[in-house]
Write a protein that holds these residues in place. Structure first.
Motif, PDB file in Angstrom:
ATOM      1  N   PHE A 124       0.842  -1.199   0.000  1.00  0.00           N
ATOM      2  CA  PHE A 124       0.000   0.000   0.000  1.00  0.00           C
ATOM      3  C   PHE A 124       0.885   1.259   0.000  1.00  0.00           C
ATOM      4  O   PHE A 124       2.026   1.226   0.484  1.00  0.00           O
ATOM      5  N   LYS A 125       0.371   2.328  -0.570  1.00  0.00           N
ATOM      6  CA  LYS A 125       1.051   3.613  -0.426  1.00  0.00           C
ATOM      7  C   LYS A 125       0.940   4.055   1.029  1.00  0.00           C
ATOM      8  O   LYS A 125      -0.073   3.831   1.681  1.00  0.00           O
ATOM      9  N   THR A 126       1.951   4.642   1.515  1.00  0.00           N
ATOM     10  CA  THR A 126       2.063   4.873   2.962  1.00  0.00           C
ATOM     11  C   THR A 126       1.307   6.097   3.458  1.00  0.00           C
ATOM     12  O   THR A 126       1.407   6.430   4.637  1.00  0.00           O
ATOM     13  N   LYS A 127       0.571   6.767   2.627  1.00  0.00           N
ATOM     14  CA  LYS A 127      -0.082   7.994   3.101  1.00  0.00           C
ATOM     15  C   LYS A 127      -1.161   7.653   4.127  1.00  0.00           C
ATOM     16  O   LYS A 127      -1.788   6.609   4.071  1.00  0.00           O
ATOM     17  N   MET A 128      -1.365   8.555   5.082  1.00  0.00           N
ATOM     18  CA  MET A 128      -2.338   8.373   6.146  1.00  0.00           C
ATOM     19  C   MET A 128      -3.753   8.516   5.580  1.00  0.00           C
ATOM     20  O   MET A 128      -3.976   9.259   4.621  1.00  0.00           O
ATOM     21  N   GLY A 145      -9.251  -0.382  -0.950  1.00  0.00           N
ATOM     22  CA  GLY A 145      -8.429   0.073  -2.056  1.00  0.00           C
ATOM     23  C   GLY A 145      -7.130  -0.705  -2.157  1.00  0.00           C
ATOM     24  O   GLY A 145      -6.075  -0.194  -1.803  1.00  0.00           O
ATOM     25  N   PRO A 146      -7.165  -1.970  -2.617  1.00  0.00           N
ATOM     26  CA  PRO A 146      -5.956  -2.802  -2.622  1.00  0.00           C
ATOM     27  C   PRO A 146      -4.889  -2.225  -3.535  1.00  0.00           C
ATOM     28  O   PRO A 146      -5.184  -1.536  -4.513  1.00  0.00           O
ATOM     29  N   PRO A 147      -3.606  -2.480  -3.249  1.00  0.00           N
ATOM     30  CA  PRO A 147      -2.500  -1.990  -4.079  1.00  0.00           C
ATOM     31  C   PRO A 147      -2.421  -2.781  -5.374  1.00  0.00           C
ATOM     32  O   PRO A 147      -3.138  -3.764  -5.574  1.00  0.00           O
ATOM     33  N   PRO A 148      -1.532  -2.362  -6.304  1.00  0.00           N
ATOM     34  CA  PRO A 148      -1.364  -3.118  -7.561  1.00  0.00           C
ATOM     35  C   PRO A 148      -1.036  -4.593  -7.260  1.00  0.00           C
ATOM     36  O   PRO A 148      -0.241  -4.899  -6.378  1.00  0.00           O
ATOM     37  N   HIS A 180     -13.925  -3.986   0.975  1.00  0.00           N
ATOM     38  CA  HIS A 180     -14.398  -2.973   1.909  1.00  0.00           C
ATOM     39  C   HIS A 180     -15.038  -3.626   3.139  1.00  0.00           C
ATOM     40  O   HIS A 180     -15.566  -4.747   3.071  1.00  0.00           O
ATOM     41  N   LEU A 181     -15.023  -2.857   4.256  1.00  0.00           N
ATOM     42  CA  LEU A 181     -15.687  -3.258   5.493  1.00  0.00           C
ATOM     43  C   LEU A 181     -16.984  -2.477   5.613  1.00  0.00           C
ATOM     44  O   LEU A 181     -16.991  -1.242   5.538  1.00  0.00           O
ATOM     45  N   TYR A 182     -18.106  -3.208   5.831  1.00  0.00           N
ATOM     46  CA  TYR A 182     -19.419  -2.603   5.920  1.00  0.00           C
ATOM     47  C   TYR A 182     -19.954  -2.833   7.330  1.00  0.00           C
ATOM     48  O   TYR A 182     -19.979  -3.980   7.815  1.00  0.00           O
ATOM     49  N   ILE A 183     -20.369  -1.717   7.980  1.00  0.00           N
ATOM     50  CA  ILE A 183     -20.994  -1.806   9.299  1.00  0.00           C
ATOM     51  C   ILE A 183     -22.406  -1.267   9.156  1.00  0.00           C
ATOM     52  O   ILE A 183     -22.613  -0.081   8.848  1.00  0.00           O
ATOM     53  N   ALA A 184     -23.371  -2.150   9.333  1.00  0.00           N
ATOM     54  CA  ALA A 184     -24.765  -1.769   9.059  1.00  0.00           C
ATOM     55  C   ALA A 184     -25.247  -0.708  10.017  1.00  0.00           C
ATOM     56  O   ALA A 184     -25.978   0.227   9.624  1.00  0.00           O
ATOM     57  N   LYS A 185     -24.850  -0.778  11.297  1.00  0.00           N
ATOM     58  CA  LYS A 185     -25.306   0.175  12.307  1.00  0.00           C
ATOM     59  C   LYS A 185     -24.161   0.344  13.302  1.00  0.00           C
ATOM     60  O   LYS A 185     -23.778  -0.599  13.989  1.00  0.00           O
ATOM     61  N   VAL A 186     -23.594   1.553  13.346  1.00  0.00           N
ATOM     62  CA  VAL A 186     -22.422   1.796  14.190  1.00  0.00           C
ATOM     63  C   VAL A 186     -22.870   1.884  15.650  1.00  0.00           C
ATOM     64  O   VAL A 186     -23.879   2.528  15.975  1.00  0.00           O
ATOM     65  N   GLU A 187     -22.073   1.263  16.517  1.00  0.00           N
ATOM     66  CA  GLU A 187     -22.289   1.311  17.957  1.00  0.00           C
ATOM     67  C   GLU A 187     -21.051   1.912  18.610  1.00  0.00           C
ATOM     68  O   GLU A 187     -19.960   1.925  18.009  1.00  0.00           O
ATOM     69  N   VAL A 198      -4.601  -7.393   3.124  1.00  0.00           N
ATOM     70  CA  VAL A 198      -4.785  -8.011   1.817  1.00  0.00           C
ATOM     71  C   VAL A 198      -3.803  -9.169   1.692  1.00  0.00           C
ATOM     72  O   VAL A 198      -2.600  -8.987   1.935  1.00  0.00           O
ATOM     73  N   THR A 199      -4.309 -10.369   1.294  1.00  0.00           N
ATOM     74  CA  THR A 199      -3.461 -11.568   1.169  1.00  0.00           C
ATOM     75  C   THR A 199      -3.604 -12.125  -0.236  1.00  0.00           C
ATOM     76  O   THR A 199      -4.720 -12.277  -0.760  1.00  0.00           O
TER      77      THR A 199
END
Length: 1028
Positions: A124-128, A145-148, A180-187, A198-199
């Motif tokens: 991954f690009k190292t930007k925050m 956003g996986p790397p090349p 992507h990670l999906y959270i239906a309802k944040v707690e 990524v593997t």
């Protein structure tokens, strides 16, 4: 067609090589497959396999993306057999599609395409990453956003720190499509840093993205809202046949939405479909055409629902339905090669020849995948490949075309040297030489050309057919085959024979078990032909080895008669005599019926049972070809000896009857029954026994036998009888009624004996007078009632024991071991009963009287001898009378002393002198010891060696003269005599028969002479008190 000189030379070379080396074009054994090479792998090479067989052995070349690979670049490529080894693979220059070409002198084939890909995963690009602010109760998507990369990936998310991974549930979902990670309802518990992991599934390399902070906004809580589907599958998704498809669907919402799936057409899901990740993933394994259609994902909560739809379409790579096969065709002929493949979309076809696209021309055409080449020539030979392809893939089918041209040749398919046919038949003479193109045939019989007419015709293949053959058609037939490359001849000798005929055939027969028969089979046949006889029994070849004890072939060379000895029922059936020659075969059949005694009847049942009868039924068994005339019934009980004939109603059971009543049974007895069928052959096997049944109870009918009695003790009446056998007791609770009364009295006294096995009853009463006559009888009873009494018998009560003792008792010593005791009879009246005899008691001085010995004698005896006594001892003795009631009082005791024992010294020094008429004996005197009896004389015991009867001569001297004819051997012994008995015997003297005028001897010179078989009577010229 006229061939060029080059083609003719090639033709001759190919023909020569084909005959010697069996040339074959290349055929793939192994083809290259798609390969993924991990970038950075320690293995510095990639091997693409390729192997083909052929003769000559193929050589190989490779192409990358349609261009030949330069194998001289040894630092990059190497051939290992047919395998291509790529050294130090590089993804920029070595990625692409590879094909292997295998070539020999007969042609070239091309392998399927194999793709070489490189798997890699960059960092991954190292930007925050910016923080994500949401309200509590709001849904959120965190992007990965996986790397090349190249190759398949898998995704996971770390919550705050490794190894704390986000656990997926109905509220949180990680898409393996987007990452992507999906959270239906944040707690509030969701607040923290999230890192995408990524593997690479190929290299197992793993990279981590920058953390994404998730924070809660402070401006309040998000209210409830309907589901919003954020993860959904494409509107149209092509799926390969047999693959596994996974459809993802996840929605944001408050409350957390529930996910459900359905088909738009309403059809139910098959059992193979799996729902995973809390229904967020629908998995369809082994995808088939029936799985195509529109699928719906429904996300629903209390605020509403939302639906995502998508269509799955079906595609299939081409796969072969019909492959092309190697073919060998003659020049000038036509080739039609058809290859067919299925797939979706429908495949298209193209053809290669020797690895190059096939050039079409007027005589070479392709239509719907089928290749047609007309007017073939040798240059058309080569390796052909049909390729079927659609947008999802392609498949190859390879085959070799050999176009051959050759002169006729009979070596591989020679004509038959000899053909034998019978008069009147049709014969075909083949003429099939190998030839390319096909040769034209002409025929001669001898030197005469065969012409076609009403009986003779020629086939398209060049064969000769002759109908209604006659003897005149016999001869040598020659076929001449010719094409533009040459000609060849083949010959066949035709022999016409007379047909084989059966002149004495087997006929249907009817026999009985145990008989022997002969089934004839005699033929008339052409003497030129060898003949063979074969017999079939019920469709199977007769086994003369297995059935050798029954089957035997008899007769001469033109006879195949079958003898069947000791026929059994299993020999019934159809017999076929098959007569075969090299030209024809004939057969004749006959049915043999074997009649035997009936088989066992079946299913014997007892339908009804009474106390003395049983109603039976049964089913008929096999009659073995002879009708059943009668049935008989046998019965068995635990008391019978085996099976016994039963009495039935009707008395004679005819063969059509299947029921009968067995009568005269004993009540309360367990019976088994079996049925035997008889026909005119005899009685058959008995049936299996029926089930055991017991007749009903009845009053007993048979009283005891042998009623008698008597004896016993004082005041007793003893009554005896033979118990009634169990089979005659007729029921349970069986016993005896015993009745008795004094003779002359009217009333009976009765008592009951409850034991069925008891044989006696004893009535004891002080009023019973001794030896009084009684009438007695014994009756029977059981639970059903009383039966009859036996005839009355007279029985006497017990006798009274003797009251008086014998008188005038005396004792006299007879020897050292024997005493004689005498007495007068006791007074006795017949009214007192029967005096059985006397009992003599004796004991010696010093012995206890209670241990005395006893001897009994019969009632009419008044003396007794006591034997086996000790010598020179005082014995005491007393006598008493006894009868069946007991013994009377003893007499007064008397005593007597036994005599001393005889001398233990035998007569010694026995000397004999013999002439032909007498024997003189002398011996020494025997002197008794003080405790021995005095010698009163001597006994001479003599017999011939052939006799066992001993004669005795007594004398009071120490010598004796025996007037004997010495015609055989004599055995002589001498004993001393005393009041105490005979003394010890001298040694045996054997006096041999006379062989001279006189002889002498003594006990020290005993001759061992074998006994003589003849017996000579002894003649005593004088007799001296002979003692036996």
């Amino acid at each position: 067609m006229v061939l060029s000189w080059k083609q003719l030379i090639l033709l001759s070379v190919v023909g020569c090589l084909g005959g010697e080396l069996l040339l074959q074009g290349p055929v793939f054994i192994k083809e290259p497959s798609n390969s993924i090479f991990p970038v950075g792998s320690e293995d510095k090479k990639v091997t693409l396999t390729c192997e083909a067989r052929g003769n000559p052995s193929p050589h190989y070349r490779w192409q990358l993306n349609g261009s030949d690979i330069d194998m001289t670049m040894e630092h990059r490529y190497k051939l290992s057999g047919g395998n291509l080894v790529v050294i130090n693979p590089n993804r920029n220059r070595d990625t692409g599609s590879y094909q292997c070409f295998a070539t020999n002198s007969l042609g070239t084939i091309v392998s399927r395409e194999a793709k070489l890909q490189f798997a890699y995963l960059e960092n991954f690009k190292t930007k925050m990453r910016s923080k994500v602010s949401v309200r509590e109760g709001q849904g959120v998507v965190l992007l990965c956003g996986p790397p090349p990369h190249s190759g398949d990936l898998s995704y996971a998310w770390i919550f705050n720190e490794y190894p704390s991974f986000v656990e997926e549930d109905n509220r949180r979902f990680v898409s393996q499509e987007t990452g992507h990670l999906y959270i239906a309802k944040v707690e509030p518990s969701d607040v923290g840093n999230y890192t995408c992991v990524v593997t690479s599934t190929v290299t197992n390399a793993r990279v981590l993205g920058s953390p994404t902070p998730l924070v809660l906004r402070s401006d309040g809580v998000m209210g409830e809202y309907e589901p919003k589907i954020e993860v959904q599958f494409p509107e149209t998704l092509p799926v390969a046949k047999g693959s596994t498809v996974k459809l993802e669907c996840f929605a944001l919402g408050n409350p957390v939405p529930q996910i459900a799936w359905r088909r738009s057409d309403g059809l139910p899901f098959p059992n193979k479909i799996n729902l995973k990740k809390f229904s967020a993933v629908l998995e369809i394994p082994n995808f088939q055409q029936e799985d195509t259609g529109s699928y719906e994902c429904i996300a629903e909560n209390s605020r509403g629902k939302n639906v995502a739809r998508g269509r799955l379409t079906y595609y299939a790579k081409p796969h072969w339905v019909q492959l092309i096969r190697d073919v060998e065709i003659a020049v000038e002929d036509s080739l039609h090669w058809e290859c067919r493949a299925s797939g979706k979309p429908k495949p298209s076809y193209r053809w290669l020849k020797n690895g190059e696209p096939l050039v079409l021309e007027e005589r070479i055409q392709i239509e719907n995948g089928a290749l047609t080449i007309s007017n073939l020539n040798v240059t058309d030979s080569g390796m052909f490949q049909c390729i079927a392809e659609n947008k999802h893939g392609l498949v190859y089918s390879s085959a070799e075309l050999k176009v051959v041209a050759s002169a006729p040749d009979f070596s591989k398919n020679p004509m038959k040297k000899l053909v034998q046919v019978q008069v009147g038949s049709m014969v075909s003479l083949d003429c099939k030489p190998s030839a390319s193109p096909r040769a034209l045939a002409s025929w001669k019989r001898g030197d005469v050309t065969v012409q076609e007419h009403d009986r003779i015709s020629f086939s398209k293949e060049g064969g000769l057919q002759i109908a209604n053959v006659t003897k005149a058609d016999t001869g040598m037939y020659t076929c001449t085959a010719e094409n533009q490359f040459g000609k060849a001849n083949g010959t066949t000798q035709l022999v016409v024979t007379e047909p084989t005929r059966i002149i004495l055939a087997p006929s249907n027969m009817d026999v009985s078990v145990g008989e022997s028969v002969i089934l004839p089979c005699q033929v008339q046949h052409d003497p030129l032909l060898d003949i063979m006889f074969t017999w079939y029994f019920n469709g199977a070849l007769a086994d003369f080895k297995k059935d050798g004890s029954h089957f035997e072939k008899v007769g001469g060379s033109s006879s195949g008669d079958l003898m069947i000895r000791n026929i059994q029922l299993t020999h019934s059936g159809k017999y076929v005599c098959m007569v075969q020659t090299g030209v024809d075969s004939v057969s004749s059949a006959a049915d043999l019926i074997v009649r035997g005694s009936p088989g066992p009847p079946a299913n014997v049942k007892v339908d009804e049972i009474t106390d003395t009868t049983a109603q039976l039924s049964w089913e008929a068994g096999s009659d073995n070809h002879s009708p059943v005339i009668t049935y008989s019934i046998q019965a068995r009980t635990p008391f019978s000896v085996g099976w016994q004939a039963a009495t039935t109603v009707p008395e004679v059971i005819d063969g059509k009857t299947r029921t009968a009543t067995v009568v005269e049974l004993n009540p309360w007895v367990e019976y088994e029954f079996r049925v035997v069928a008889s026909n005119k052959i005899g009685g058959g096997e008995p049936s299996l026994p029926s089930e055991k049944v017991r007749t009903e109870e009845a009053v007993p009918e048979v009283p005891p036998s042998e009623v008698s009695g008597g004896g016993g003790s004082r005041s007793e009446l003893v009554i005896t009888w033979d118990p009634v056998p169990e089979e005659l007791q007729n029921g349970e609770g069986f016993g005896y009624v015993v009745a008795f009364r004094p003779v002359g009295v009217t009333n009976w006294i009765q008592t009951v004996v409850t034991s069925p096995d008891s044989p006696r009853y004893v009535f004891k009463n002080e009023s019973i007078l001794p030896f009084s006559p009684y009438e007695v009888k014994v009756g029977v009873y059981n639970n059903r009632g009383e039966g009859p009494f036996s005839p009355a018998a007279t029985v006497f009560s017990a006798e009274e024991e003797p009251m008086a003792a014998p008188s005038q008792v005396t004792a006299n010593s007879l020897s050292s071991s024997e005493i004689e005791v005498s007495w007068d009879t006791v007074p006795w009246k017949l009214s007192n009963g029967h005096l059985l005899g006397y009992e003599v008691r004796y004991w010696y001085d010093g012995e206890e009287e209670d241990l005395s010995s006893k001897v009994r004698v019969a009632g009419n005896e008044t003396s007794a001898r006591l034997r086996g006594l000790k010598s020179n001892l005082v014995y005491y003795t007393a006598v008493r009378a006894y009868n069946s009631a007991g013994a009377g009082p003893f007499s007064t005791t008397v005593n007597v002393t036994t005599k001393k024992t005889p001398p233990s010294q035998p007569p010694g020094n026995v000397v004999w002198n013999a002439t032909d008429t007498k024997v003189l004996l002398n011996w020494e005197q025997v002197k008794a010891m003080e405790n021995e009896s005095e010698v009163t004389g001597y006994k001479v015991f003599y017999r011939t060696s052939s006799q066992n009867n001993v004669q005795v001569l007594s004398t009071n001297k120490t010598s004796a003269e025996l007037l004997l004819p010495i015609k055989e051997d004599y055995i002589i012994e001498v004993k001393a005599t005393t009041d105490g008995g005979d003394g010890t015997s001298s040694e045996q003297i054997r006096i041999p028969r006379m062989t001279s005028m006189d002889a002498r001897g003594s006990t020290s010179a005993i001759s061992n002479i074998c006994p003589v078989s003849s017996c000579i009577p002894l003649a005593l010229l004088f007799i001296v008190n002979a003692l036996w």
